[in-house]
Motif scaffolding. Sequence first.
Motif, mmCIF file in Angstrom:
data_model
loop_
_atom_site.group_PDB
_atom_site.id
_atom_site.type_symbol
_atom_site.label_atom_id
_atom_site.label_comp_id
_atom_site.label_asym_id
_atom_site.label_seq_id
_atom_site.Cartn_x
_atom_site.Cartn_y
_atom_site.Cartn_z
ATOM 1 N N GLU A 1 0.825 -1.211 0.000
ATOM 2 C CA GLU A 1 0.000 0.000 0.000
ATOM 3 C C GLU A 1 0.858 1.259 0.000
ATOM 4 N N ARG A 2 2.071 1.152 0.512
ATOM 5 C CA ARG A 2 2.961 2.305 0.653
ATOM 6 C C ARG A 2 4.002 2.374 -0.452
ATOM 7 N N THR A 3 4.000 1.378 -1.331
ATOM 8 C CA THR A 3 4.969 1.351 -2.433
ATOM 9 C C THR A 3 4.255 1.006 -3.739
ATOM 10 N N PRO A 4 3.319 1.826 -4.180
ATOM 11 C CA PRO A 4 2.585 1.520 -5.414
ATOM 12 C C PRO A 4 3.530 1.402 -6.600
ATOM 13 N N GLY A 5 3.235 0.430 -7.450
ATOM 14 C CA GLY A 5 4.040 0.239 -8.646
ATOM 15 C C GLY A 5 5.267 -0.625 -8.455
ATOM 16 N N VAL A 6 5.544 -1.070 -7.218
ATOM 17 C CA VAL A 6 6.709 -1.922 -6.957
ATOM 18 C C VAL A 6 6.282 -3.379 -6.932
ATOM 19 N N ALA A 7 6.983 -4.238 -7.690
ATOM 20 C CA ALA A 7 6.733 -5.678 -7.638
ATOM 21 C C ALA A 7 7.208 -6.181 -6.276
ATOM 22 N N LEU A 8 6.269 -6.593 -5.438
ATOM 23 C CA LEU A 8 6.582 -6.851 -4.035
ATOM 24 C C LEU A 8 6.135 -8.243 -3.635
ATOM 25 N N ASP A 9 7.099 -9.081 -3.271
ATOM 26 C CA ASP A 9 6.764 -10.353 -2.626
ATOM 27 C C ASP A 9 7.935 -10.759 -1.735
ATOM 28 N N GLU A 10 7.819 -11.941 -1.113
ATOM 29 C CA GLU A 10 8.805 -12.328 -0.103
ATOM 30 C C GLU A 10 10.215 -12.497 -0.651
ATOM 31 N N ARG A 11 10.351 -12.695 -1.971
ATOM 32 C CA ARG A 11 11.685 -12.866 -2.547
ATOM 33 C C ARG A 11 12.550 -11.621 -2.371
ATOM 34 N N ARG A 12 11.944 -10.452 -2.313
ATOM 35 C CA ARG A 12 12.726 -9.224 -2.123
ATOM 36 C C ARG A 12 13.458 -9.244 -0.777
#
Length: 239
Positions: free
Chosen positions: A131-142
């Motif tokens: 919600e705080r990083t729109p447009g970022v591909a975000l999952d546990e791998r990061r």
Amino acid sequence: MGVVAALWRYPVKSMAGERLTEVAVGERGLDGDRLYAVHDPGGKFGSGKNSTRFRRMPGLPAFAARYDGDVPVLTFPDGRVLRGDDGGVHAELAAALDFPGVRLVVEGELPHHDEAAVHLVTTSSLAWLAERTPGVALDERRFRANLLLDTGPAPGLPEEAWVGERLRIGEVELEVLRKAVRCVMVGLPAGGLPAAPGLLKTISEVNGVTFGVQARVVRGGALRVGDVHEVGCSAPHTP
């Protein structure tokens, strides 16, 4: 209560890892996790940061590693695949990383883990950060987490409230030690994810540069996707 949504093991520190459905867990953590590292000529471990133990090697996240039995198998950024027991692996790593003298080495007296044996994040915290990083591909791998725990509709960052608590997951019992301090690795391209150069800055601004938690193993056993997790419960010990 919730369930294990994903399990990840990283055969070589700072390289992308392999997704598992089941793994044995002992005092050191997930079997084989970060058992190998790329060492510089002075014996420091390749990482995303510089410290007394670690040497920053920015190219490492572009590699991936998996096990064939107990041998790590490396996939290079150009798609080449080399086994860890291949005599040419050290020279090939040195050339690909543009870092003369590096070697692929199994863990010795100094542990390869940054802070603790097991690192975990929750689906709730990932949704909170997304919600705080729109447009970022975000999952546990990061975040190179070993465990992704599905916490359903729980809001915010539920794992932060578990610090100091025991966490039972199937046969395994963990003690949550502390919040996980993030570094530049979270924004680097890795495991098929594109670069996210502003992610570390955002995490610093919204959560004091921490995300997820670190834990030690109190009781080992088999860990499986779908295992139920419970907080504040101590598993019964058998003689």
